[in-house]
Design a protein around this motif. Structure first.
Motif, mmCIF file in Angstrom:
data_model
loop_
_atom_site.group_PDB
_atom_site.id
_atom_site.type_symbol
_atom_site.label_atom_id
_atom_site.label_comp_id
_atom_site.label_asym_id
_atom_site.label_seq_id
_atom_site.Cartn_x
_atom_site.Cartn_y
_atom_site.Cartn_z
ATOM 1 N N UNK B 101 39.284 60.507 15.062
ATOM 2 C CA UNK B 101 39.864 60.860 16.455
ATOM 3 C C UNK B 101 40.406 61.909 16.450
ATOM 4 N N UNK B 102 39.986 62.961 17.802
ATOM 5 C CA UNK B 102 41.056 63.487 18.415
ATOM 6 C C UNK B 102 42.320 63.265 18.453
ATOM 7 N N UNK B 103 43.436 64.244 18.620
ATOM 8 C CA UNK B 103 44.692 64.020 18.633
ATOM 9 C C UNK B 103 44.946 63.373 20.147
ATOM 10 N N UNK B 104 43.892 63.272 20.895
ATOM 11 C CA UNK B 104 43.801 62.818 22.133
ATOM 12 C C UNK B 104 43.872 61.416 22.147
ATOM 13 N N UNK B 105 42.754 60.552 21.302
ATOM 14 C CA UNK B 105 42.081 59.803 21.600
ATOM 15 C C UNK B 105 43.135 58.852 20.065
ATOM 16 N N UNK B 106 43.861 60.032 19.036
ATOM 17 C CA UNK B 106 44.892 58.767 18.134
ATOM 18 C C UNK B 106 45.862 57.806 19.168
ATOM 19 N N UNK B 107 45.891 59.220 20.309
ATOM 20 C CA UNK B 107 47.832 59.281 20.932
ATOM 21 C C UNK B 107 47.237 58.021 21.689
ATOM 22 N N UNK B 108 46.083 57.466 22.271
ATOM 23 C CA UNK B 108 45.351 56.893 23.067
ATOM 24 C C UNK B 108 45.413 55.418 22.471
ATOM 25 N N UNK B 109 45.245 55.293 21.690
ATOM 26 C CA UNK B 109 45.284 53.987 20.739
ATOM 27 C C UNK B 109 46.181 52.681 20.861
ATOM 28 N N UNK B 110 47.200 53.054 21.216
ATOM 29 C CA UNK B 110 48.177 51.673 21.963
ATOM 30 C C UNK B 110 47.282 51.683 22.702
ATOM 31 N N UNK B 111 47.461 52.391 23.967
ATOM 32 C CA UNK B 111 46.872 52.267 25.111
ATOM 33 C C UNK B 111 45.645 51.245 24.980
ATOM 34 N N UNK B 112 44.610 51.140 24.208
ATOM 35 C CA UNK B 112 43.463 50.110 24.374
ATOM 36 C C UNK B 112 43.918 48.558 23.969
ATOM 37 N N UNK B 113 44.919 48.966 24.175
ATOM 38 C CA UNK B 113 45.621 46.786 23.806
ATOM 39 C C UNK B 113 46.599 46.631 25.367
ATOM 40 N N UNK B 114 46.034 47.946 26.755
ATOM 41 C CA UNK B 114 46.640 47.532 27.596
ATOM 42 C C UNK B 114 45.554 47.418 28.632
ATOM 43 N N UNK B 115 45.644 47.124 29.693
ATOM 44 C CA UNK B 115 45.054 47.183 30.715
ATOM 45 C C UNK B 115 44.564 47.884 31.579
ATOM 46 N N UNK B 116 45.509 49.105 30.791
ATOM 47 C CA UNK B 116 45.707 50.667 31.747
ATOM 48 C C UNK B 116 43.721 50.857 31.968
ATOM 49 N N UNK B 117 43.194 51.748 32.669
ATOM 50 C CA UNK B 117 42.206 52.237 33.324
ATOM 51 C C UNK B 117 41.756 53.732 32.158
ATOM 52 N N UNK B 118 40.384 53.649 32.006
ATOM 53 C CA UNK B 118 39.762 54.788 31.247
ATOM 54 C C UNK B 118 40.977 56.244 31.302
ATOM 55 N N UNK B 119 40.817 56.553 32.783
ATOM 56 C CA UNK B 119 41.417 57.885 33.276
ATOM 57 C C UNK B 119 43.212 57.607 33.524
ATOM 58 N N UNK B 120 43.448 56.853 33.314
ATOM 59 C CA UNK B 120 44.897 56.796 33.384
ATOM 60 C C UNK B 120 45.880 56.613 31.830
#
Lengths: 382, 229
Positions: B101-120
């Motif tokens: 995964x890119x750095x961006x996607x790595x950082x996004x990982x914990x947020x996959x467990x939240x209800x945030x939208x993709x853009x958020x």
């Protein structure tokens, strides 16, 4: 859907391994699509068999002829409303690989018996009055570029001509018929039995089989038995059966397609099961620290299990989709042989279901392993 | 000040074959909200085990562990996972980024467990990367980053869901001195300017100096506390 990028990236973590696994599954599902498609096409022919029709063949074998004189006797059996007959000509056009499903028939009786075959009345009339006339199915005409008025030679692998001892027969195309319910029927050619019977060197006065139309399908067994009884203990005993039974026994002359296809596919899928299962196990084994990190971040055991299973499903369904897609592209090329233009939808649905099944079976052991990972041990490399 | 971490009479035993080892013995510990604590001690002193208990990665054999107001020693696996997602940000010695995964996607990982939208999720990840000074490296994969940059990405991943507590296990153990100082300075900034509570395991006295307090462990027992000047 939000986990898709993670699944996709994970799938391509080891590109070459994924490509080889994908190719193995693609080939398996291409094979599945083609074989099941052929099987389905044969079954479709059986399913389209008419319940109002019986087929009367020689009790000895399908290849044995029956006397032409049975026509009137069968017609006289109560419940019978029509009789037609045909013989196997075994013809090909120019080259042995151009096999033509060609049959000598009585024009009026034949088209009366098979109303699903549509032909213009003037063409049927021409067929009746032209001794060397032949009518061809629309797809067969298209295949060889034939048109009404063409004079075509056919070589028979069975029948020689009385006049010259040769096996080359010539016919004048006087009509083109269609069958919208089963385009496979359009690969046939019919010509006059009378002309054939007079010209052939042997077997005169005989026909290959009879087709019998009955008024009440519920009486099929009784009428069939009455026909067989009529010729019992004669030199040419008969075996009457429904058109469906006849189609099935005819297919078995070629081989039990369903049996062969099923056994081949079982062998292929068992091999695939081991190959894909091994790949998935290896893939998860290599990623134990990564899976532990996911759990550390808050991914539950169940979610990790679903992710690993999802990866397996994605790989198998993607590969199966490509394999079935290729089969769908190739399948129209078999139109002349099978009469089916498109890969049957039930084969596609069955293929995707098989892919999901394969994914779950191969993905479950590594997924369960991932689920039971202890974070502390996994991070410590234990 | 309110205690964000409270351990009472905590013992941890491991059984390896027929042998039982008591890694932590009757630990009583309290860490205040907003504190930056360094857990120090020799190898085998139990500091990583203690960190794992605080981070909800492991359960004590006996005793009580309360973190962020929740008694986590009683939580089941699924609830503990959910609790970790909400309250803990982890930083490891070897970064433990997803290599594909890119750095961006790595950082996004914990947020996959939240209800945030993709853009958020994308926006929050960009912000976290900017906080650690890697706003321009979001498209890079871990293999394209230096050790220091990879650890910054790991810190961004730990921060992105705004956890109650940052748990760092030897975060500079794989870095050279200069890079280690940069990372420690970043952690100190997060603590001082963003109010993040940090518990860090280290055996490096220089690293420990960046913390407000140093807790010393030896043979599974807390043997002393030092307050950094």
């Amino acid at each position: 859907m939000k986990f898709f990028p993670l699944l996709w990236a994970t799938l391509w973590r080891k590109k070459m391994r994924t490509i080889f696994t994908l190719l193995a599954i693609v080939v398996a599902f291409l094979l599945f699509g083609m074989l099941q498609g052929v099987n389905s096409a044969f079954n479709r022919t059986i399913d389209l068999a008419n319940v109002n029709r019986l087929v009367v063949i020689s009790k000895i074998a399908l290849t044995e002829s029956l006397p032409y004189s049975y026509t009137q006797q069968i017609e006289a059996v109560p419940g019978v409303s029509g009789v037609s007959y045909a013989s196997w000509f075994g013809g090909y056009f120019q080259d042995a690989k151009n096999q033509i499903f060609s049959f000598p028939v009585d024009p009026k009786r034949h088209f009366d018996m098979f109303p699903e075959l549509k032909i213009a009345p003037d063409q049927l009339e021409a067929f009746e009055r032209t001794r060397s006339g032949a009518v061809v199915g629309a797809s067969l005409a298209k295949r060889f570029g034939w048109k009404i008025g063409d004079h075509i030679p056919l070589h028979s692998e069975i029948w020689t001509r009385k006049a010259d001892g040769q096996s080359d027969w010539t016919f004048d195309i006087v009509g083109i018929f269609t069958d919208t319910s089963d385009t496979g029927q359009e690969s046939q050619l019919f010509f006059q039995h009378e002309y054939f019977d007079e010209a052939r060197a042997f077997g005169r006065g005989k026909v290959g089989w009879y087709t019998v139309r009955i008024s009440d399908p519920g009486q099929a067994a009784q009428i069939g038995a009455a026909i067989d009884k009529l010729f019992a203990n004669s030199q040419d005993e008969t075996k009457a059966q429904s058109e469906k039974e006849f189609q099935m026994s005819f297919m078995k002359q070629i081989g039990d397609i369903n049996y062969i296809v099923t056994r081949i596919l079982i062998a292929v899928f068992v091999a695939l099961l081991f190959a894909t299962g091994s790949t998935m196990m290896q893939s998860v084994r290599e990623r134990i620290p990564e899976l532990a990190v996911l759990k550390t971040l808050g991914f539950s055991d169940t979610r990790v299990l679903v992710l690993v299973l999802g990866e397996s499903v994605l790989l198998c369904v993607l590969s199966a989709g490509i394999g079935l897609g290729l089969a769908a592209l190739i399948f129209p090329g078999l139109k002349d042989m099978l009469g089916v233009v498109h890969l049957p939808t039930d084969v596609v649905i069955g293929g995707i279901a098989a892919a999901i099944g394969l994914a779950l079976v191969t993905g479950l052991p590594p997924a369960l392993r991932a689920r039971s990972l202890n974070i502390v041990d996994a991070l410590a490399g234990r | 000040m309110t205690a964000i971490v409270s351990l009472q009479n905590v013992t941890k035993r491991y059984t390896r074959g027929k042998q039982t080892v008591e890694v932590l013995q009757r630990i009583d510990l309290s860490i205040a909200q907003g504190d930056f604590v360094a857990l120090m001690g020799p190898s085998g002193s139990g500091k990583t085990t203690l960190l794992n208990l605080i981070g909800g990665l492991d359960q004590p054999s006996t005793g009580e562990v309360v973190v962020a107001g929740e008694r986590i020693d009683k939580l089941s696996g699924a609830k503990l996972a959910k609790w970790r997602a909400r309250h803990i940000g982890f930083v490891f010695q070897f970064y433990n980024l997803m290599p594909m995964l890119t750095a961006q996607r790595n950082v996004e990982l914990p947020l996959l467990l939240t209800s945030l939208s993709a853009s958020q999720r994308r926006k929050n990840a960009e912000t976290a990367l900017a906080v650690v000074g890697l706003g321009e490296r979001g498209k890079h994969k871990p293999s394209e980053l230096s050790g220091g940059q990879a650890q910054r990405v790991a810190i961004a991943r730990a921060l992105v869901a705004d956890p109650t507590l940052l748990v760092c296990d030897e975060p500079t153990g794989d870095l050279d001195r200069a890079t280690a100082d940069e990372i420690l300075h970043l952690l100190q900034t997060l603590n001082r300017e963003h109010g993040k509570t940090i518990v860090m395991v280290t055996h490096d006295p220089k690293a420990a100096e960046y913390a407000s307090h140093q807790l010393h462990l030896d043979k599974g027992q807390l043997v002393g506390t030092t307050t950094t000047a």
